[in-house]
Design an enzyme around this catalytic site. Sequence first.
Site, PDB file in Angstrom:
ATOM      1  N   LYS A  49       0.782  -1.234   0.087  1.00 22.40           N
ATOM      2  CA  LYS A  49      -0.121   0.080   0.220  1.00 22.40           C
ATOM      3  C   LYS A  49       0.678   1.360   0.134  1.00 22.40           C
ATOM      4  O   LYS A  49       0.256   2.276  -0.522  1.00 22.40           O
ATOM      5  CB  LYS A  49      -1.128   0.121   1.388  1.00 22.40           C
ATOM      6  CG  LYS A  49      -1.934  -1.144   1.172  1.00 22.40           C
ATOM      7  CD  LYS A  49      -2.760  -1.112   2.503  1.00 22.40           C
ATOM      8  CE  LYS A  49      -1.891  -1.577   3.604  1.00 22.40           C
ATOM      9  NZ  LYS A  49      -1.501  -2.825   3.816  1.00 22.40           N
TER      10      LYS A  49
ATOM     11  N   HIS B 253       5.172   1.121   6.189  1.00 19.68           N
ATOM     12  CA  HIS B 253       4.952   0.913   4.686  1.00 19.68           C
ATOM     13  C   HIS B 253       6.102   1.533   3.796  1.00 19.68           C
ATOM     14  O   HIS B 253       6.837   2.582   4.383  1.00 19.68           O
ATOM     15  CB  HIS B 253       3.917   2.142   4.618  1.00 19.68           C
ATOM     16  CG  HIS B 253       2.470   1.736   4.957  1.00 19.68           C
ATOM     17  ND1 HIS B 253       1.142   2.449   5.072  1.00 19.68           N
ATOM     18  CD2 HIS B 253       2.136   0.359   5.339  1.00 19.68           C
ATOM     19  CE1 HIS B 253       0.220   1.839   5.343  1.00 19.68           C
ATOM     20  NE2 HIS B 253       0.721   0.528   5.708  1.00 19.68           N
TER      21      HIS B 253
END
Length: 428
Positions: A16, A41
Site C-alpha cells: 500500500k 509502509h
Amino acid sequence: MPAYAVIGGQWGDEGKGKVIDYLAGDVDSVVRYAGGNNAGHTVVNDKGTFQLHLVPSGICWPNAYGIIGNGVVVDPDVLVAELAEIAARGIDTSRLYISERAHVIMPYHIVLDHYEEKARGDAAIGTTGRGIGPAYMDKIGRMGIRVGDLLDWDSLVPMVEQVLDHKNALITKIYGGEPLALDDVLAKCLLWAEQLAPYAKPTEQLIQDLLAQGKRVLLEGAQGTLLDIDHGSYPYVTSSSPSIGGACTGLGLNPQAISGVLGVFKAYSTRVGGGPMPSEISEAEGSEIREKAHEFGVTTGRARRIGWFDGVAAKYSQLINGFTGLVLTRLDILDGFKSIKLCVAYEVNGERLDRFPANTGLLARCKPIYEEMPGWDQPTASATELSQLPENALAYVKRIEELVGCRAQIISTGPSRGETIQVEPVFT
Ligand code: IMP
C-alpha cells in the site's frame, strides 16, 4: 472533490505504501485512519527509500498534507523519531496534522502487550509488540489517553493516576512484573505534550474543509481486511478496522464522501504472525518467493509466511469493502515460475466451500482447491504499459479480476514509483 480509499485486501503488507506514494502526486492530502506503528509502509522514490510506520505515505510529495486520524493509535516516541528522520532527509514535515481524538500508546500498553502474548502460550497471536491491542482495549474500555488529553495537564494528571493504578495492579498481581512509576509516565506525557502540540488539530473538520474546497483526499489503509477486528480471521487479527468501515469511524468522515475504494492485493499471499492461512505453501516452495521478494516484516523483521493467491479470501474482502478498483502488486515476483496456482475454493470435511468461514477452527481445517495456470518466461518487472506484459501474465491478471470481481486499475511491477502500469484512471 471526493475522497478515495486505498485498502489492504489480504493480511497486510500488500504494498500500500508504494501505491499511495504513486497516487499522492495527484491528491491534496493523505490520511491514516487505523492501526499504529504496527504498520510498516515502504516508499521508494526519487528521494530514496522510506520505511514509514505512522507518518502517511504521501509525505514525500510537497503538495500533500499528511493527517493522522482519530482511529489511529499513536506512540509519540515513534512518531517524533520518524519525523526527525524524514526531516533530516530533506522532507518538509510541517504539513502533518494529528487528531486530538487519536489515542496514545502509553508505556504500560507496550509492557502489557508482551505479558499478554506470553500468557497466550501456543495460541499467541504473534503481535508486533508495539502496544497496539492494549491501547485499543483502553479506548473501548473508556480509559484511554488521547492526544488532546496530553495538552490539558490539569485533567491529564488524575486520569493517568487512576489508569496507572489499574495497569500496575495487572502488571504486578497477574503477571508478576515491576510497576511503572507515576512520575516517569507523567514526565513522558509532559515531553509528548510539548512535541505533539504543534501537530494536534480537529482533523475531522480539516478533512471536511479540504473536501469542501474541492481538494482530493486519499485515505491510507494500514494492515489488511483479513486482519480486521470484526471481519478478519478472529482472534488472529489486529485490534482495529483496516477495512472501509474503519475509514469512516477512524476519520469522522461520512460514507458519501468516498467515491472510490481501491483494494490492494499482492499477486500471491503473505501473512505474518499466527492464525490460519489456507493457501500457505511449504517452507521449501515459499522460501523462493520470500528471498526474491524480500518478504520480511518492515516493523519486526519477521519472515512472512507465503502462499498462493487466495481467491476465496479475496472475494470476501471485496464483499466487505465494495472495491471499485483493484491494485495488483508484486506481479514481477512471479516472473520465471513454470506454473502458478490460484486457490479458487476450499475443501473442508470432504465438502467444497466457496466462502471465507467465520469460525477460525473451520478456517484452519480448510484445504485449498487450486487452479493451475502456466507461468511466463518474459519479464513483467519494471513494465509500465499493459502491452509489455506477456500473454500468460495478462491471463493471470484477468483471472484474479474475475475472482475478486473487479477490474485492475493499477498493476505494480517493481518497488519504485515508476514501475507501475496505470491500466485505467483511479480518480474520476
Ligand atoms: P498487533 O497489530 O501488533 O496487535 O498484531 C496482531 C496481528 O496483526 C499479528 O499477527 C501481526 O503480525 C499482524 N499485523 C499487525 N500489523 C501488521 C502489518 O502492518 N502487516 C502485516 N501484519 C500485521
